[in-house]
Design a protein around this motif. Sequence first.
Motif, PDB file in Angstrom:
ATOM      1  N   ARG A   1      -3.648   3.754  -3.751  1.00  0.00           N
ATOM      2  CA  ARG A   1      -5.028   3.569  -4.206  1.00  0.00           C
ATOM      3  C   ARG A   1      -5.037   2.817  -5.536  1.00  0.00           C
ATOM      4  NH1 ARG A   1      -9.841   8.200  -4.710  1.00  0.00           N
ATOM      5  NH2 ARG A   1     -11.568   6.711  -4.593  1.00  0.00           N
ATOM      6  N   TYR A   2      -5.931   1.821  -5.618  1.00  0.00           N
ATOM      7  CA  TYR A   2      -6.053   1.049  -6.865  1.00  0.00           C
ATOM      8  C   TYR A   2      -7.531   0.793  -7.128  1.00  0.00           C
ATOM      9  CZ  TYR A   2      -4.869  -2.297 -10.530  1.00  0.00           C
ATOM     10  OH  TYR A   2      -4.718  -2.932 -11.739  1.00  0.00           O
TER      11      TYR A   2
ATOM     12  N   ALA B   1       0.822  -1.216   0.000  1.00  0.00           N
ATOM     13  CA  ALA B   1       0.000   0.000   0.000  1.00  0.00           C
ATOM     14  C   ALA B   1       0.850   1.257   0.000  1.00  0.00           C
ATOM     15  CB  ALA B   1      -0.936  -0.001   1.209  1.00  0.00           C
ATOM     16  N   GLY B   2       2.103   1.160   0.424  1.00  0.00           N
ATOM     17  CA  GLY B   2       2.981   2.318   0.388  1.00  0.00           C
ATOM     18  C   GLY B   2       3.342   2.703  -1.034  1.00  0.00           C
ATOM     19  N   ALA B   3       3.536   1.705  -1.876  1.00  0.00           N
ATOM     20  CA  ALA B   3       3.870   1.959  -3.280  1.00  0.00           C
ATOM     21  C   ALA B   3       2.621   2.221  -4.105  1.00  0.00           C
ATOM     22  CB  ALA B   3       4.634   0.771  -3.865  1.00  0.00           C
TER      23      ALA B   3
ATOM     24  N   PRO C   1      -6.891   2.109   1.443  1.00  0.00           N
ATOM     25  CA  PRO C   1      -6.895   1.896   2.900  1.00  0.00           C
ATOM     26  C   PRO C   1      -6.625   3.155   3.722  1.00  0.00           C
ATOM     27  CG  PRO C   1      -4.900   0.989   1.889  1.00  0.00           C
ATOM     28  CD  PRO C   1      -5.811   1.363   0.777  1.00  0.00           C
ATOM     29  N   THR C   2      -5.750   4.018   3.225  1.00  0.00           N
ATOM     30  CA  THR C   2      -5.409   5.231   3.968  1.00  0.00           C
ATOM     31  C   THR C   2      -5.563   6.433   3.047  1.00  0.00           C
ATOM     32  OG1 THR C   2      -3.758   3.937   5.197  1.00  0.00           O
ATOM     33  CG2 THR C   2      -3.659   6.347   5.415  1.00  0.00           C
ATOM     34  N   PRO C   3      -6.763   7.029   3.019  1.00  0.00           N
ATOM     35  CA  PRO C   3      -6.976   8.174   2.111  1.00  0.00           C
ATOM     36  C   PRO C   3      -5.989   9.304   2.366  1.00  0.00           C
ATOM     37  CG  PRO C   3      -9.059   7.376   2.986  1.00  0.00           C
ATOM     38  CD  PRO C   3      -7.982   6.664   3.757  1.00  0.00           C
TER      39      PRO C   3
END
Length: 835
Positions: free
Chosen positions: A228-229, A223-225, A410-412
Amino acid sequence: MNISYKWLLEYVDTNLTAHEIADALTSIGLEVGGVEEVQSIRGGLEGLWTGHVLTCEAHPNSDHMHVCTVDVGQGDPIQIVCGAPNVEAGQKVVVAVIGTKLYDGDECFTIKRSKLRGVESCGMICAEDEIGIGSDHSGIIVLPEDTPVGMPAARYYNVESDYLIEVDITPNRADACSHYGVARDLYAWLVQNGHETSLHRPGCEEFSVDDESLTIPVEVRDAGACPRYCAVTLTGCKIGESPEWLQKRLRTIGLRPINNIVDVTNYIMMAYGQPLHCFDADMIKGGKVVVRTMPEGTPFVTLDGAEHKLSANDLVICNEEEPMCIAGVIGGKGSGTYDSTVNVLLESAYFNPTYIRKSARRYGLGTDASFRFERGVDPNGQVYALKQAAILARQLAGAKVSMQVVDIYPTPLQDFKVEVSYEYIDRLIGKHIPSQTVRSIVESLEMKVEGSTPDGLSLSVPAYRVDVQRPCDVVEDILRIYGYNNVEIPTTLKSSLSVKGETDRSNKLQNIVGEQLVGEGFNEILNNSLQKGAYYDGLRSLKSENLVKLINPLSQDLNSLRQTLLFGGLETIARNVSHKNGNLRLFEFGNCYHFHAERKCPDIIPGVSSSRDPQVIKHTLDAYSEESHLALWLTGKRVCGCWAHCDEDSSFAELKAYVLNIFTRLGVPFGLLVFAKGDGDLYEKSLVIRNRGGKTLAELGIICCKTLRKFGIEDPVYYADIVWKQVLKACKGQNVKYSEISKYPAVSRDLALLLDVGVEFSEIERIAYQTEKKLLREVRLFDVYEGKNLPDGKKSYAVNFILQDNEKTLNDKQIDTIMNKLIHQLTTQLDAELR
């Protein structure tokens, strides 16, 4: 970036012309490089008319040509020889008359009166591909029978004119990498300048899920790279050509239409700045998408067929078995859409800009998608772009939306919170701007005012404005919309006096030398300090490990700071030669940069040292050096096309004269110079000029052919590299004075010297000036002989010595004494013999 004027007006209402919009964009920081009128069909079908074939008879000297008479509504019918198999009398056709220009790719040809197999032809009956309206070349265009004769083809085909606005996007303006992004900025300017306007874009009300017959699960492992997908599937797609309006849009901004699905993704990217990727859903092995990194060295073949080894730091989009594309950069072989594609997975994502930037640089792949992702796209625009693409795919390809939109976020990413005071705004701008104006500007730029006091504003800056995160960034945005030209120049000037230093002296002498070189026929050039690091591969004198390399280069051609001015000059020469300008005298003042690994500061130890520690900064900088140089280039003819003088090539002797003229002008004492043969691997042969302490002042020679071939240069190039810092030291304290020409005659004496083959003339010069420092004015070589009647390993130099006393006439005794001293020193030090 290319912006279509008509496309831009779909998002912002204004009656400004394209040129007025260009001026407005430039004034707010989106500098416009040019405005060009373009037609949907190149040439605008000018000179093409609808015609009526009156007669069509077989050509007397050909088995496939026909001789036709055609009425084009412009007086008498014209005779045209046509080779198309489908031409017949009575047809309505498209005719190119004499003088019409037709285009084939980048080439243009003009219709002329000509004879074909002995029969005169005064025009051409055209096929689709010949006028740019299609690709069919099987025969001529046959128009409907009711087509009027003499109608301009441009009117018949409804050829439209548009304007292409070329906007130079700076690296910090990721938000302006689309038509809507530019429209947002233009809207703010229009509001500030009192124009009636509105900003709008299509809604997503038409989007709906038709069924859920093709659900493809998505897993994001990093999720760091990939913060958002989003994805959605389309089924039942009929792959084909896009409608004319979409093809025109893409062609206008320089994109080639491919098929309706791919064109939709390109349209969305250029419209809203969100790159999309379309996968053939039936080719996704395992029916699952996984966003992850792969082990170091994983093989991967890109869409263009090139093979790569993936890095463990590359973010890739995979199926359950293998990678399908390098995220945000380029797709893999078999990952796109083809004529046989029926079902499609559309991807819309926000990738970490650092990952995309490093992957694109690692493989030298610069794409429209990576250009946007590495700058930072709008993290809240993925679903909107996906829905707009699905709506268009439904309209243009008959697709059905067959899956609920997947949105893994997960983290907007939050908007940027900035506090800014009115006093701070006024102080930075240098002018008081009313608070109402400030608020109007920030709101027109889509910044939300979350709090307001008499002293300032609390703002929420949209996440897509990655360049506005500090109060000073907000002030910059306010100023560019308010207008730099609206800030008056103050009537008072505050300044502080300073004493002239070494930099001032250097600048003064640079101007003196520059004026002298221009007077000698040189042109000054200014090249980029950034160069291609590959230029230094394999060099012994300028090693690639001494390059100062950029951590985040814009391209592989600009990835290092230069170690020499040579390569920039060779690029300039190559460009001029390609434009038929091959006789060149060039010079450049510039800095060269070197990295010295042995001086590098040790790594910072947490808790012991800090990157902000002045001592650490000093030691870090110790590993780098910056040195000022002056470079001269000669190539081509010294004299060319002169009636009074035969053509003469440039030569090393000419270059040496220019260098010594510079030293003379600056007052460098020639008696302090030591001339020696150079051994640099950039030169075929070179001469090094040093001072008595061994410091190099200049190196000059002829560049080696191997280096010239890299730049496609065939003629010899003579190059001089002058170390400006050392030259300044050599001439320090030397006052260049003008004096009257001596009243007393100079004396010329010649010596014919027999020397070893390895002896250079520079050694004779050095010895002569050291032997007689007061009366020796010049030493000149005027003849060299090697060959018959000389002992093996010997050569003969004929050297001229000029002696002069400014206070009296020299007598024979003085002259003989000086010449005997010279002969003695030359005999002793060089084993010379008089012939």
